[in-house]
Enzyme design. Structure first.
Site, short mmCIF file in Angstrom:
data_model
loop_
_atom_site.label_atom_id
_atom_site.label_comp_id
_atom_site.label_asym_id
_atom_site.label_seq_id
_atom_site.Cartn_x
_atom_site.Cartn_y
_atom_site.Cartn_z
N THR A 295 1.50 -0.91 0.13
CA THR A 295 0.00 -0.17 0.17
C THR A 295 0.62 1.27 0.01
O THR A 295 0.60 2.21 -0.33
CB THR A 295 -0.72 -0.10 1.23
OG1 THR A 295 -1.60 -1.29 1.25
CG2 THR A 295 -1.76 1.16 1.44
N LEU A 296 1.70 1.44 0.42
CA LEU A 296 3.30 2.33 0.48
C LEU A 296 3.66 2.50 -0.30
O LEU A 296 3.77 3.75 -1.28
CB LEU A 296 4.20 2.10 2.01
CG LEU A 296 5.30 3.73 2.37
CD1 LEU A 296 4.38 4.94 2.50
CD2 LEU A 296 5.57 3.17 3.34
N GLU B 103 20.21 -25.44 28.49
CA GLU B 103 20.76 -24.35 28.18
C GLU B 103 22.67 -24.31 27.61
O GLU B 103 22.37 -23.88 26.03
CB GLU B 103 19.92 -22.54 28.66
CG GLU B 103 18.54 -23.12 28.56
CD GLU B 103 18.12 -23.21 26.97
OE1 GLU B 103 18.63 -23.53 26.21
OE2 GLU B 103 16.44 -24.29 26.90
N HIS C 213 23.45 -26.44 24.67
CA HIS C 213 23.82 -26.26 23.65
C HIS C 213 24.31 -24.75 22.79
O HIS C 213 24.56 -24.94 21.43
CB HIS C 213 20.85 -25.02 23.45
CG HIS C 213 20.64 -25.87 23.43
ND1 HIS C 213 20.22 -26.63 22.50
CD2 HIS C 213 19.07 -25.92 24.28
CE1 HIS C 213 19.87 -27.87 22.75
NE2 HIS C 213 18.63 -27.04 23.74
#
Length: 697
Positions: free
Chosen positions: A310-311, A524, A527
């Protein structure tokens, strides 16, 4: 005089109030009792001769001999013109008497009323009869009936009494006659007169107030109606709304987009370049028409939502400084037949009158979808047919550029996207890293920010974000800074907003015991260690054990640049990083203490392995063949696919275990740092792994 029927309730009330003793008076009570009571309709009390004489006096004469009677009938009637004089006078033909004479229920053997009731269905009367009773004949009839009742000294039923006295009240011309007629005692006459007068006056006052109120209401409603009609005709806004809602000729007004240019559009340089020639045509159409060339009539903008379609359309109109007509595809169709086609005609008629101009139709698939035969919507094709005719029909459409936008180009009708209509398709994709940097800088320039903010780091961590999502990220960061009472937006605010969008809000209210928190920290950190020491894995951006959304912790990885394709080594590294959490739990706490927290990690690793085997041709056993639907393959093929996937996952698990065993010291150090600080960014993780001391936060 006003009829006594309307004032009777007030008169009765006032009379009773003035003299309570007259409430028991039989005559006054009879005055206000109903004159017709069907339950008392009985004629057995009268003798046959009395009933015959009463019928002769009350009913019209039915025989020719009655017309020569000594006492003429009390009924005077006016008839509508009929076939004969006799029928015109009496209301039925003379043939009716032949039926009466031949009937066994003739007057010689039966009573007149019984004869009339028995033979009434034989009467051929079908014409309208207007009857009227004169005062003279009515008085004579009443006198005769009273004489009949008194002579025989009988009390007729209330129905006959009401029939005889039905019109007596209407003959009263003054109050004295009413008192004399009803034999009101002298002691009660004054009270009766007072109550009658007061009741009559109250009824008159009530009627007058009611009439005045109705008259005022009518005047107010008439004034409001005239005022509303005058306002609708004089007020532009109201008149436009009236036209829009009451008819098909809806007002269409263009919009000037002088303040929107291509400088406001970021991250879609290729699309801007393709639309630049449209702007040149709108500015200088002679440049193209001299050589005989024709610019495409329609431009179709295709791409995911939120990327600036639209812009872009507004920027085209703003750059060319021409009128801009905006319409949504859902605005054309309504429940009324022909409304959509009429609005299409109105839109293009107004645009042609103001050419050169731009028509932008957003969500084009709502109005331009594939045409189908539907018994539920037999007129659904009228709107798209009108759109097709307006874009490329017999009538010229010079100087009008139609720009359409859709997220589903495959849903459009083929006739709409053929050459001559929407024959130029411009793809508006999600911005790459360079585009995301430009968009972030554009929106960061609208808020107060810390000069140390690095938009590139945020852009690297927002792979796949659209322009609208990046705008939302900056807005969320500004709100977080305002809540924390900061005077500017910092990098941590942007990181917080990014994590909130990707993983959900923080759950600081949740209470996690020390054991589960320790398991999460080692999970964690597993990882992070595998990602850090794997050559082809993406760099670490952040590691945290702060619960967000459905997860208790998260490690985010950032690619150094956008990856348009991935190698086999990179895919295997992603699988290894996913396996790091479960391997860490097994090495630190033992196989009996592993948790369910690695389920999402296994889903990710299994998905990558299946794609490698069935789509990417990265299996030595199955070769480079692709399997679009493995579930429909033969049992042998399905077994081979599962076996290859299982081998890839097993090898990945072993590689992750080898890294964590050899880097056990770094693993323990990083887990303890997460337990202490909860969240560590890339620089802090690097310092922990190098053995440097972190400053307390």
């Amino acid at each position: 005089m006003r009829s006594l029927c309307s004032t009777a309730p007030f008169i009765l009330q006032e009379c009773a109030a003035s003299c309570p003793s007259i409430q028991q008076d039989a005559t006054l009570k009879f005055l206000f009792t109903p004159v017709l009571n069907l339950r008392e309709f009985g004629l057995s009390d009268l003798k046959t001769s009395q009933l015959a004489e009463l019928a002769d006096r009350l009913l019209p004469c039915l025989s020719p001999s009655d017309s020569n009677a000594e006492q003429p009938s009390q009924w005077q009637m006016s008839h509508v013109s009929s076939q004969s004089f006799f029928e015109n006078k009496h209301g039925f033909s003379s043939n009716f008497f032949n039926v009466l004479r031949a009937s066994p229920l003739s007057r010689q053997h039966a009573r007149p009323l019984q004869t009339l009731c028995s033979n009434l269905h034989l009467s051929p009367i079908q014409e309208q009869i207007r009857g009227f009773k004169t005062l003279r004949s009515r008085a004579r009839r009443l006198a005769a009936s009273e004489h009949l009742v008194e002579s025989e000294n009988i009390a007729p039923p209330s129905f006959i009494k009401g029939l005889l006295l039905r019109d007596r009240g209407r003959e009263v011309e003054n109050l004295d006659s009413l008192i004399k007629t009803k034999n009101i005692p002298e002691a009660h006459q004054d009270a009766f007169k007072t109550g009658f007068a007061e009741g009559f006056l109250k009824a008159q006052a009530l009627t007058q107030r009611t009439n005045d109120s109705l008259r005022r209401t009518r005047l107010v409603l008439l004034f409001l109606l005239l005022l509303g009609i005058y306002g609708l005709s004089r007020t532009p806004f109201l008149s436009v709304r009236f036209r829009t809602t009451s008819g098909l000729d809806a007002a269409v007004d263009p919009i000037q987009m002088k303040n929107v240019t291509f400088e406001h559009v970021k991250g879609v340089e290729e699309a801007k370049h393709e639309l630049q020639e449209v702007v040149e045509f709108l500015k200088n159409p002679q440049k193209f028409t001299v050589l005989g060339g024709k610019l495409p009539k329609g431009i179709l903008l295709v791409g995911p939502p939120g990327n600036g379609k639209t812009l872009l359309a507004r920027a085209v109109a703003g750059e060319a400084d021409v009128p801009f007509y905006y319409a949504s595809g859902s605005e054309f169709d309504e429940m009324f037949v022909g409304v959509g086609a009429s609005r299409i005609r109105n839109l293009f008629r107004e645009a042609k009158a103001n050419a050169p101009c731009v028509i932008f139709i957003d969500e084009l698939d709502s109005v331009g979808g594939k045409r189908i035969e539907s018994p539920m919507h037999p007129y659904s094709r009228q709107t798209i047919n009108q759109l097709l005719a307006e874009m490329d029909g017999f009538k010229p459409n010079e100087g009008v550029i139609i720009i359409g936008a859709t997220n589903f180009p495959e849903a459009l009708d083929n006739a709409l996207i053929r050459p001559g209509r929407f024959d130029m398709q411009v793809t508006v994709p999600r911005p790459d890293i360079r585009g995301r940097i430009e968009i972030l800088k554009w929106y960061l320039g609208k808020v107060k920010v810390d000069p140390a903010i690095d938009a590139e780091i945020i852009a690297r961590g927002t792979v796949g974000f659209s322009g609208a999502e990046l705008e939302n990220l900056v807005n969320q960061a500004a709100l977080k800074a305002a809540v924390d009472e900061k005077d500017q937006v910092t990098m941590k605010d942007l990181e917080f907003a990014k994590d909130k969008i990707l993983m959900g809000p923080e759950r600081r209210s949740i209470e996690i015991d020390a054991k589960n928190k320790k398991i999460t920290a080692y999970h964690e950190s597993g990882h992070a260690i595998v990602a850090h020491f794997s050559k082809h894995a993406m760099p670490i951006n952040k590691a945290t054990i702060m619960p967000r959304g459905p997860t208790l912790g998260h490690v985010s990885l950032l690619p150094e640049s956008d990856r348009w394709s991935e190698t086999r080594a990179q895919l295997l590294a992603q699988m290894d990083v996913s396996m790091g959490g479960r391997v860490a739990e097994e090495l630190i706490f033992g196989t009996e203490q592993i948790t369910t927290g690695a389920s999402s990690d296994f889903d990710n690793a299994t998905k990558i392995a299946k794609l490698m085997v069935t789509k990417f041709g990265m299996s030595d056993k199955l070769g480079v063949m692709t399997y679009s639907d493995p579930e429909r393959a033969s049992p042998d093929t399905q077994s081979a696919i599962e076996q290859e996937v299982r081998i890839l996952l097993r090898d990945s698990y072993e590689r992750a275990k080898h890294i964590l065993k050899t880097r056990a010291k770094e693993h323990k150090t990083l887990a303890e740092a997460l337990l202490q600080y909860e969240t560590l960014d890339a620089k802090e993780i690097q310092m922990v792994l190098e053995g440097k001391r972190l400053e307390l936060k």
